[in-house]
Scaffold this motif. Structure first.
Motif, PDB file in Angstrom:
ATOM      1  N   TYR A 170      16.505  17.102  85.379  1.00 26.55           N
ATOM      2  CA  TYR A 170      15.479  17.913  84.729  1.00 26.55           C
ATOM      3  C   TYR A 170      14.621  18.585  85.794  1.00 26.55           C
ATOM      4  CZ  TYR A 170      12.123  19.294  81.154  1.00 26.55           C
ATOM      5  OH  TYR A 170      11.338  20.029  80.290  1.00 26.55           O
ATOM      6  N   GLN A 186       9.491  26.171  85.600  1.00 29.85           N
ATOM      7  CA  GLN A 186       9.612  26.686  84.242  1.00 29.85           C
ATOM      8  C   GLN A 186       8.416  27.571  83.895  1.00 29.85           C
ATOM      9  OE1 GLN A 186      10.900  24.100  80.997  1.00 29.85           O
ATOM     10  NE2 GLN A 186      11.424  22.493  82.452  1.00 29.85           N
ATOM     11  N   MET A 206      12.630  26.718  70.379  1.00 32.29           N
ATOM     12  CA  MET A 206      13.690  26.460  71.373  1.00 32.29           C
ATOM     13  C   MET A 206      13.454  25.088  72.015  1.00 32.29           C
ATOM     14  SD  MET A 206      13.958  30.405  72.877  1.00 32.29           S
ATOM     15  CE  MET A 206      12.229  30.919  72.747  1.00 32.29           C
ATOM     16  N   ARG A 217       8.188  21.112  77.574  1.00 28.76           N
ATOM     17  CA  ARG A 217       7.962  22.486  78.035  1.00 28.76           C
ATOM     18  C   ARG A 217       6.746  23.106  77.354  1.00 28.76           C
ATOM     19  NH1 ARG A 217      12.835  24.614  76.351  1.00 28.76           N
ATOM     20  NH2 ARG A 217      13.637  23.874  78.342  1.00 28.76           N
ATOM     21  N   VAL A 270      15.097  28.574  82.366  1.00 27.34           N
ATOM     22  CA  VAL A 270      14.111  27.663  81.768  1.00 27.34           C
ATOM     23  C   VAL A 270      14.835  26.581  80.965  1.00 27.34           C
ATOM     24  CG1 VAL A 270      12.226  27.477  80.074  1.00 27.34           C
ATOM     25  CG2 VAL A 270      12.312  29.425  81.653  1.00 27.34           C
ATOM     26  N   VAL A 271      15.897  26.974  80.319  1.00 29.46           N
ATOM     27  CA  VAL A 271      16.571  26.112  79.355  1.00 29.46           C
ATOM     28  C   VAL A 271      17.736  25.349  79.981  1.00 29.46           C
ATOM     29  CG1 VAL A 271      18.119  26.315  77.351  1.00 29.46           C
ATOM     30  CG2 VAL A 271      15.886  27.440  77.335  1.00 29.46           C
ATOM     31  N   TYR A 272      18.345  25.934  80.997  1.00 32.75           N
ATOM     32  CA  TYR A 272      19.533  25.335  81.616  1.00 32.75           C
ATOM     33  C   TYR A 272      19.205  24.816  83.018  1.00 32.75           C
ATOM     34  CZ  TYR A 272      24.291  24.721  83.310  1.00 32.75           C
ATOM     35  OH  TYR A 272      25.438  24.181  83.816  1.00 32.75           O
ATOM     36  N   HIS A 273      19.355  23.511  83.205  1.00 30.00           N
ATOM     37  CA  HIS A 273      19.039  22.867  84.485  1.00 30.00           C
ATOM     38  C   HIS A 273      20.316  22.270  85.062  1.00 30.00           C
ATOM     39  CE1 HIS A 273      14.688  22.009  82.832  1.00 30.00           C
ATOM     40  NE2 HIS A 273      15.144  23.165  82.425  1.00 30.00           N
ATOM     41  N   LEU A 328      19.010  11.412  84.647  1.00 28.53           N
ATOM     42  CA  LEU A 328      18.719  12.847  84.558  1.00 28.53           C
ATOM     43  C   LEU A 328      17.244  13.166  84.835  1.00 28.53           C
ATOM     44  CD1 LEU A 328      20.870  13.705  81.387  1.00 28.53           C
ATOM     45  CD2 LEU A 328      21.537  13.930  83.793  1.00 28.53           C
ATOM     46  N   ILE A 332      19.270  22.078  78.275  1.00 25.43           N
ATOM     47  CA  ILE A 332      20.679  21.764  78.507  1.00 25.43           C
ATOM     48  C   ILE A 332      20.832  21.431  79.990  1.00 25.43           C
ATOM     49  CG2 ILE A 332      23.060  22.605  78.366  1.00 25.43           C
ATOM     50  CD1 ILE A 332      21.950  24.750  76.332  1.00 25.43           C
ATOM     51  N   ILE A 333      21.340  20.254  80.284  1.00 26.43           N
ATOM     52  CA  ILE A 333      21.556  19.892  81.691  1.00 26.43           C
ATOM     53  C   ILE A 333      23.051  19.945  81.995  1.00 26.43           C
ATOM     54  CG2 ILE A 333      21.209  18.131  83.473  1.00 26.43           C
ATOM     55  CD1 ILE A 333      18.647  17.392  82.139  1.00 26.43           C
ATOM     56  N   ARG A 342      15.108  35.405  73.836  1.00 24.92           N
ATOM     57  CA  ARG A 342      15.161  33.969  74.089  1.00 24.92           C
ATOM     58  C   ARG A 342      14.537  33.677  75.452  1.00 24.92           C
ATOM     59  NH1 ARG A 342      15.964  34.007  69.267  1.00 24.92           N
ATOM     60  NH2 ARG A 342      17.680  32.976  68.194  1.00 24.92           N
ATOM     61  N   LEU A 343      14.110  32.437  75.662  1.00 24.75           N
ATOM     62  CA  LEU A 343      13.605  32.010  76.972  1.00 24.75           C
ATOM     63  C   LEU A 343      14.642  32.341  78.045  1.00 24.75           C
ATOM     64  CD1 LEU A 343      12.143  28.499  76.026  1.00 24.75           C
ATOM     65  CD2 LEU A 343      10.825  30.387  77.029  1.00 24.75           C
ATOM     66  N   PRO A 344      14.195  32.640  79.271  1.00 20.72           N
ATOM     67  CA  PRO A 344      15.153  32.896  80.355  1.00 20.72           C
ATOM     68  C   PRO A 344      16.097  31.702  80.513  1.00 20.72           C
ATOM     69  CG  PRO A 344      12.900  33.368  81.082  1.00 20.72           C
ATOM     70  CD  PRO A 344      12.796  32.742  79.719  1.00 20.72           C
ATOM     71  N   ILE A 345      17.327  31.983  80.830  1.00 22.28           N
ATOM     72  CA  ILE A 345      18.340  30.922  80.900  1.00 22.28           C
ATOM     73  C   ILE A 345      17.929  29.809  81.862  1.00 22.28           C
ATOM     74  CG2 ILE A 345      19.733  32.191  82.629  1.00 22.28           C
ATOM     75  CD1 ILE A 345      22.249  31.023  81.176  1.00 22.28           C
ATOM     76  N   GLN A 347      21.912  29.708  73.468  1.00 18.89           N
ATOM     77  CA  GLN A 347      20.525  30.162  73.292  1.00 18.89           C
ATOM     78  C   GLN A 347      20.355  31.114  72.114  1.00 18.89           C
ATOM     79  OE1 GLN A 347      19.696  31.258  77.737  1.00 18.89           O
ATOM     80  NE2 GLN A 347      17.775  30.719  76.760  1.00 18.89           N
TER      81      GLN A 347
END
Lengths: 250, 250
Positions: free
Chosen positions: A189, A195, B46, B86, A182-185, B151, B50-51, A177-180, B37
């Motif tokens: 944003y 990213q 993907m 992305r 990248v996905v979790y901010h 956000l 997630i914020i 999976r994408l690195p955490i 994830q």
């Protein structure tokens, strides 16, 4: 991280695309559907219907639309549909007129997609916890109108995806999976520059995964894959179909 | 039905709307996001971000949009967004032009909604398996543009829903679900007459649930609730907002 059996089920997920020739029992299907129903739902709407496909000729038709043999060769097949027809049918004709604007709104289309998906992920995990493998089937949308006709879907009901279930005949590697980060901010944003840097590393590790995996080894990165995929406009008939079914119109 | 710990987590779900004043740890949040994830994703896209909201003033703003105090008073708050930005940012300018039709399609809007929801349900179950309660927050869509601005969401990123997490300060009853035969059909969509008969019984049992539940007891049925809800057009600004964000345009 202190793992528990539920976390283990979740973290151990891999999609299974080859199943043993063994049907799920009625009890197993019942358990999986009950699990699906227990998911959260927007304002108690439960805006979905699940169609279990046992008829071999329907399975064969859906497999030809999807292009995937495991849509036919599995232990059971579920099709998850967004459904606002049920609610409309509870209303009088005058009430149905009053409800039309809401029923046809993009907001309620989103509700149906979310409700169906939350239920489906519960079904998937319930199955995996019972040793049953799963694969989501977005490719039924390759010809969404034909799926509609095969399943006799009325207005306000549309098929979103399938879920193939069965006893695994393969044990594929877990897909990265994408690195955490990248996905979790956090709070806002994040800039895309950050990213992009992280995705560079991910592309390298995914290239290694693709080169080394036991089946279908190839040279590829996530970025190349995504650009290829998105440069090729497909399923452009989904939009007019959805609107004809009286969803997502306003 | 042979229950296992994952099934127990799934079947034991109830939404928690009052949390203890205790933050989740960084480790717990990490575990929950990693679980999210690991959900299935369409063609490895993907298509979500997630914020995690820790800033108290942002939480207060979101709580006032939602109208729910538990959006502010919880152990952690996640906002699940659909994200195709992305992927676009990975492409050259020429490639971005080539990708525009796909990025703006209803098909890819569906992909984003499904991807975000599958991930979110994994997050919810991961949390629940760790003794953390959850509540999905669709009501951030009461003012989706303001959430967007708070956000800092760029084009091709839209907020779908929140997920409030925390240690339960209440233990509500499990909310009844529609009878399985209403929601689960075999091979073809079932006639609505049959559904209506089953919903009659459900309405009676739900009326009993509402009369007897320990908090917020009231006189109501599912049918009355749904007709009231759908007769009142709300969130009609979601559709133009989504299109302005370059989703669901074609």
């Amino acid at each position: 991280m202190n793992n528990n059996p539920t976390l283990e089920t979740i973290l151990n997920h891999r999609s299974i695309r080859k199943f043993k020739d063994k049907r799920l029992t009625t009890d197993q299907i019942h358990t999986i559907v009950k699990a699906a129903q227990q998911a959260s739902t927007s304002s108690h709407v439960m805006a979905y219907t699940i169609i279990g496909v046992t008829d071999e000729s329907i399975k064969a038709d859906l497999a030809s639309i999807s292009g995937q043999p495991y849509v036919k060769d599995n232990g059971h097949l579920l099709i998850f549909c967004g459904d606002l027809n049920r609610i409309k049918q509870q209303a009088t004709l005058q009430e149905q007129v009053d409800m039309q604007e809401t029923l046809e709104s993009t907001e309620q289309f989103i509700v149906a997609a979310i409700d169906a998906s939350l239920a489906a992920q519960n079904a998937a995990l319930a199955a995996e916890s019972m040793g049953i493998g799963i694969c989501f089937i977005g490719s039924i949308r390759n010809n969404i109108r034909r799926v509609n006709d095969i399943l006799d879907l009325p207005d306000h009901v549309v098929p979103f995806f399938g879920l193939a279930l069965g006893y695994p005949e393969q044990q594929p590697e877990k897909k990265p999976r994408l690195p955490i980060d990248v996905v979790y901010h956090e709070n806002h944003y994040q800039g895309t520059d950050q990213q992009r840097e992280l995705i560079k590393d991910f592309d390298k590790s995914l290239a290694t995964y693709y080169e080394n995996r036991s089946k279908n080894s190839r040279t590829d990165t996530w970025t190349e894959q995504m650009i290829r995929k998105y440069s090729n406009a497909v399923r452009m008939d989904v939009s007019p179909y959805i609107k004809e079914k009286k969803f997502n119109r306003r």
